[in-house]
Design an enzyme around this catalytic site. Structure first.
Site, PDB file in Angstrom:
ATOM      1  N   ASP A  79       7.618  76.951  37.968  1.00  0.00           N
ATOM      2  CA  ASP A  79       8.607  77.667  39.147  1.00  0.00           C
ATOM      3  C   ASP A  79       8.049  78.731  39.857  1.00  0.00           C
ATOM      4  O   ASP A  79       6.682  79.904  38.760  1.00  0.00           O
ATOM      5  CB  ASP A  79       9.975  77.339  38.757  1.00  0.00           C
ATOM      6  CG  ASP A  79      10.740  78.344  39.236  1.00  0.00           C
ATOM      7  OD1 ASP A  79      10.651  77.134  40.891  1.00  0.00           O
ATOM      8  OD2 ASP A  79      12.047  78.639  39.091  1.00  0.00           O
ATOM      9  N   ASP A 121      10.049  80.785  42.247  1.00  0.00           N
ATOM     10  CA  ASP A 121      10.688  82.154  42.360  1.00  0.00           C
ATOM     11  C   ASP A 121      11.385  82.511  40.715  1.00  0.00           C
ATOM     12  O   ASP A 121      12.355  81.375  40.301  1.00  0.00           O
ATOM     13  CB  ASP A 121      11.865  81.876  43.199  1.00  0.00           C
ATOM     14  CG  ASP A 121      11.624  81.111  44.512  1.00  0.00           C
ATOM     15  OD1 ASP A 121      11.208  82.640  45.473  1.00  0.00           O
ATOM     16  OD2 ASP A 121      10.957  80.739  45.121  1.00  0.00           O
ATOM     17  N   ASP A 164      13.348  78.349  34.761  1.00  0.00           N
ATOM     18  CA  ASP A 164      14.518  79.513  35.176  1.00  0.00           C
ATOM     19  C   ASP A 164      15.870  79.083  35.187  1.00  0.00           C
ATOM     20  O   ASP A 164      16.785  79.569  35.012  1.00  0.00           O
ATOM     21  CB  ASP A 164      13.955  80.997  36.360  1.00  0.00           C
ATOM     22  CG  ASP A 164      14.618  80.668  37.253  1.00  0.00           C
ATOM     23  OD1 ASP A 164      13.955  79.648  38.143  1.00  0.00           O
ATOM     24  OD2 ASP A 164      15.218  81.607  37.501  1.00  0.00           O
TER      25      ASP A 164
END
Length: 224
Positions: free
Chosen positions: A12, A14, A169
């Site tokens: 991922d 961001d 995240d």
């Protein structure tokens, strides 16, 4: 480009590779100002990030009591394009983590951020060359947690689910990995501690910092 070993590590963007929270929040607040609303706190905007720009703007408008505006997303992207690299930086040690990973796997970015700003940020940070593939939210594949893009990356790498690691995240990354039956590592060092709240992390590795992430990737590689 990285060597292909029949193994894939998909990251991922961001909150996993980069901290873009302030630039995103500043862009949201500039848009809100144009629409006559007060700025939102950084922490509030950060909690809205993760499901793509459209969802971010929908949440920000709702939080500000503004009716949905069909032109808002395009205006936001114009603003954000000016601010992409004002404060955004990779988390400390992350470029080295990716360099080490690509010695043993095909590495990719799989993000719900649109492709153009994703590519621009990676290039501006000197990181684009570290990745074999970058897939954003506005291409031919549905956004995460739909597993189609991850499966396409697996096919390009010649990787089985057991030899694929999704690193992210949030619940969205966890659900993407679960849907594709791949391995999963969730990072707890990202935007804020809330991102993993309520996520059933059974079967997932948890990285508390980039150094721990490097160790987990090493274990994943050693496992086959």
């Amino acid at each position: 480009m990285g060597h292909v070993h029949g193994r894939l590590i998909a990251f991922d963007l961001d909150g996993t590779l980069i901290d873009s929270s302030r630039d995103l929040a500043d862009s949201v607040n500039e848009l809100l100002g144009e629409l006559g609303a007060a700025p939102l706190p950084l922490a509030d905007v950060t909690k809205m990030i993760g499901e793509g720009a459209k969802v971010l703007i929908r949440r920000a408008l709702a939080a500000s009591g503004i009716a949905e505006d069909p032109d808002a997303i395009a205006r936001f992207l114009e603003i954000y394009d000016r601010k992409l690299l004002d404060h955004t930086r990779p988390y400390e040690g992350i470029p080295d983590v990716v360099r080490a990973a690509r010695r043993h796997a095909r590495v990719a970015v799989l993000t719900n951020k649109p492709l153009a700003p994703s590519e621009k940020v990676l290039a501006g940070l000197g990181m684009r060359e570290l990745f074999d593939d970058v897939i954003g939210s506005d291409g031919v594949y549905p956004r995460k947690p739909d597993p189609a893009a991850l499966r396409a990356l697996m096919e390009r790498a010649g990787a089985t689910p057991e030899r694929t690691l999704m690193v992210g995240d949030s619940r969205i990354d966890y659900e993407t990995a679960r849907s594709a039956a791949t391995r999963c590592c969730l990072v707890a060092y990202g935007f804020s501690g809330h991102t993993l709240d309520g996520v059933p992390t059974d079967g997932a590795w948890i990285a508390t910092d980039p150094s721990t992430l490097a160790d987990i990737i090493s274990r994943f590689i050693a496992s086959g």
